[in-house]
Scaffold this motif. Structure first.
Motif, short mmCIF file in Angstrom:
data_model
loop_
_atom_site.label_atom_id
_atom_site.label_comp_id
_atom_site.label_asym_id
_atom_site.label_seq_id
_atom_site.Cartn_x
_atom_site.Cartn_y
_atom_site.Cartn_z
N LEU A 1 67.29 19.99 51.69
CA LEU A 1 66.66 18.75 52.14
C LEU A 1 66.69 17.66 51.08
CD1 LEU A 1 63.60 20.35 53.96
CD2 LEU A 1 65.43 19.06 55.07
N GLY A 2 66.78 18.07 49.81
CA GLY A 2 66.90 17.10 48.75
C GLY A 2 65.61 16.68 48.08
N ASP A 3 64.47 17.22 48.53
CA ASP A 3 63.20 16.90 47.90
C ASP A 3 62.17 17.95 48.25
OD1 ASP A 3 62.34 16.31 50.54
OD2 ASP A 3 62.82 14.19 50.30
N ALA A 4 61.00 17.87 47.59
CA ALA A 4 59.92 18.81 47.86
C ALA A 4 58.60 18.18 47.43
CB ALA A 4 60.16 20.13 47.12
N GLY A 5 57.49 18.82 47.84
CA GLY A 5 56.17 18.25 47.64
C GLY A 5 55.60 18.50 46.26
N VAL A 6 55.15 17.44 45.61
CA VAL A 6 54.52 17.50 44.31
C VAL A 6 53.24 16.66 44.35
CG1 VAL A 6 54.73 16.98 41.84
CG2 VAL A 6 56.72 17.80 43.13
N TYR A 7 52.18 17.20 43.83
CA TYR A 7 50.91 16.46 43.78
C TYR A 7 50.83 15.68 42.48
CZ TYR A 7 45.97 15.37 44.05
OH TYR A 7 44.78 14.71 44.09
N ASP A 8 50.44 14.41 42.59
CA ASP A 8 50.30 13.55 41.42
C ASP A 8 48.82 13.34 41.14
OD1 ASP A 8 50.25 11.62 39.47
OD2 ASP A 8 51.60 10.23 40.50
N PRO A 9 48.25 14.02 40.14
CA PRO A 9 46.82 13.88 39.86
C PRO A 9 46.45 12.48 39.39
CG PRO A 9 47.86 15.16 38.14
CD PRO A 9 48.90 14.96 39.21
N GLY A 10 47.43 11.72 38.92
CA GLY A 10 47.13 10.39 38.46
C GLY A 10 46.67 9.45 39.56
N ASN A 11 47.31 9.58 40.74
CA ASN A 11 46.91 8.74 41.87
C ASN A 11 46.25 9.52 43.00
OD1 ASN A 11 48.98 9.98 43.35
ND2 ASN A 11 50.45 8.36 42.90
N GLY A 12 46.10 10.83 42.78
CA GLY A 12 45.41 11.64 43.78
C GLY A 12 46.16 11.78 45.09
N PHE B 1 54.87 22.64 45.14
CA PHE B 1 54.91 23.10 43.75
C PHE B 1 53.75 24.00 43.37
CE2 PHE B 1 52.35 20.27 40.67
CZ PHE B 1 51.35 20.04 41.58
N HIS B 2 52.87 24.32 44.34
CA HIS B 2 51.77 25.25 44.06
C HIS B 2 51.74 26.41 45.06
CE1 HIS B 2 50.10 23.25 47.44
NE2 HIS B 2 48.83 23.40 47.15
N VAL B 3 52.88 26.68 45.69
CA VAL B 3 52.97 27.77 46.68
C VAL B 3 54.12 28.70 46.33
CG1 VAL B 3 53.35 28.38 49.10
CG2 VAL B 3 51.98 26.36 48.53
N GLY B 4 53.82 30.00 46.27
CA GLY B 4 54.82 31.03 46.05
C GLY B 4 54.63 32.16 47.05
N PHE B 5 54.92 33.39 46.64
CA PHE B 5 54.76 34.53 47.55
C PHE B 5 54.83 35.83 46.77
CE2 PHE B 5 59.29 33.89 47.18
CZ PHE B 5 59.87 35.14 47.30
N ARG B 6 54.28 36.88 47.35
CA ARG B 6 54.49 38.25 46.90
C ARG B 6 54.79 39.08 48.14
NH1 ARG B 6 49.80 40.37 43.62
NH2 ARG B 6 49.07 38.22 43.59
N LEU B 7 55.31 40.28 47.93
CA LEU B 7 55.79 41.08 49.05
C LEU B 7 55.09 42.44 49.11
CD1 LEU B 7 59.60 40.34 48.68
CD2 LEU B 7 57.98 39.22 50.21
N VAL B 8 55.27 43.09 50.25
CA VAL B 8 54.75 44.44 50.46
C VAL B 8 55.87 45.32 51.00
CG1 VAL B 8 52.39 43.64 50.88
CG2 VAL B 8 53.95 43.95 52.81
N ARG B 9 55.61 46.61 51.00
CA ARG B 9 56.55 47.57 51.57
C ARG B 9 55.77 48.63 52.31
NH1 ARG B 9 60.84 49.88 47.46
NH2 ARG B 9 61.82 47.86 47.95
N ASP B 10 56.27 49.03 53.46
CA ASP B 10 55.61 50.08 54.22
C ASP B 10 55.71 51.42 53.48
OD1 ASP B 10 54.94 48.36 56.35
OD2 ASP B 10 56.93 48.62 57.22
#
Length: 319
Positions: A115-126, A304-313
């Motif tokens: 897509l060419g971009d992604a979400g980043v939060y800027d604490p300077g301008n909230g 930029f604040h979302v990841g993941f972990r996995l499980v196995r049966d």
């Protein structure tokens, strides 16, 4: 966007059907129902004989867990009982180094890269913004530093996480499995996976926001953004980062708990559940690192604040 905007379920910037932030509102205190108070959870199941725990994973016993919190946000109610079968869970979220190995082995291109971009939060301008060139290799944009190998990978969509899981021979946890594990597989009723407080004996137990929001993160816990996996210790089960650091994708579509047993057909705006909170969460507006807290985003969203972990049966050996 200020703290009030962050508290709204619809908060965040959107490109098409790609909402960039979903959080709960302030906690509303309610009395627990008599029935749930009277129903004692089952004891956790014992380890299955002759089934070794895979490297980098923890055995999570099965059992009965009360999912949700009567003193939580509206989307954490009503509380209900869930039966959970045993499973294995990654000790920590998938790291940058682990995700790189997947990309090098498969040639996978993440949705943020396409897509060419992604979400980043800027604490300077909230506020949130789509940053051109932001992706898992440069979560905050092409001019920002690369993330260390031992930090959780971010800027990965739900679809990217599923692709990684297929390669790794694992799967995303259901949100019930995630909360069951956060409750240490014994229905522990502490607000956090490790216990009662964010700071114990002067030690921070999770990577969260300290100071006024949006522009005043003091970094008292040692980190302004992501931290190395395991930096804040382990839970009773041996899991790390089960609160704070990054939100984690789960397998489930987001639905109100009251509708969980009704037929559901997802649409273009439907969202997948995230659990665990992140380094952006603070008790005043999010408090997402509680074991019952829920967030959500569309499956193609990268943040930029979302990841993941996995499980196995758990597959018992025959014979």
């Amino acid at each position: 966007m200020g703290a009030a905007g962050l508290a709204r379920p619809s908060a965040g910037i959107v490109r098409g059907q790609r909402p960039l932030l979903r959080t709960g509102g302030a906690a509303t205190l309610l009395l627990a129902g008599w029935l749930l108070g009277a129903c004692a959870p089952d004891a956790p199941s014992a380890p299955i004989a002759n089934v070794p725990t895979p490297e980098g994973m923890v055995y999570v016993p099965g059992g009965t867990t009360r999912i949700g919190a009567e003193d939580g946000t509206a989307d954490e109610r009503p509380v209900f009982l869930a039966e959970v079968t045993p499973f294995f869970m990654d000790v920590h979220p998938v790291t940058v180094a682990e995700f790189r190995a997947f990309v090098e082995a498969t040639g996978h291109v993440t949705e943020a890269e396409r897509l060419g971009d992604a979400g980043v939060y800027d604490p300077g301008n909230g506020g949130w913004r789509l940053v051109p060139g932001a992706h898992w290799r440069r979560p905050m944009g092409p001019e920002a530093p690369k993330p260390p190998d031992d930090h959780p990978v971010t800027q990965v969509s739900w679809n990217d996480a599923v692709a990684y899981a297929a390669w790794a021979g694992k799967r995303l946890p259901t949100e019930i499995e995630w909360e069951h594990a956060a409750r240490n597989a014994r229905n522990a009723r502490h607000p956090y996976a490790w216990g009662e407080a964010l700071v114990e004996d002067g030690r921070h137990r999770a990577n969260t926001w300290q100071g006024p929001f949006p522009g005043g993160n003091t970094g008292e816990d040692g980190y302004l953004f992501t931290s190395p996996v395991g930096a804040f210790g382990a839970t009773e089960l041996g899991l790390t980062d089960m609160g704070g650091n990054v939100w984690e994708w789960t397998a489930d579509w987001f639905r109100p708990y009251a509708e969980r047993e009704r037929p559901y057909t997802p649409g273009g705006a439907s969202e997948r559940v995230q659990r665990g909170g992140s380094f952006l969460c603070h008790v005043s507006y999010c408090h997402g690192y509680r074991v019952s807290a829920r967030s959500r985003s569309t499956p193609d969203t990268a943040l930029f604040h979302v990841g993941f972990r996995l499980v196995r049966d758990v597959q018992p050996r025959s014979g």
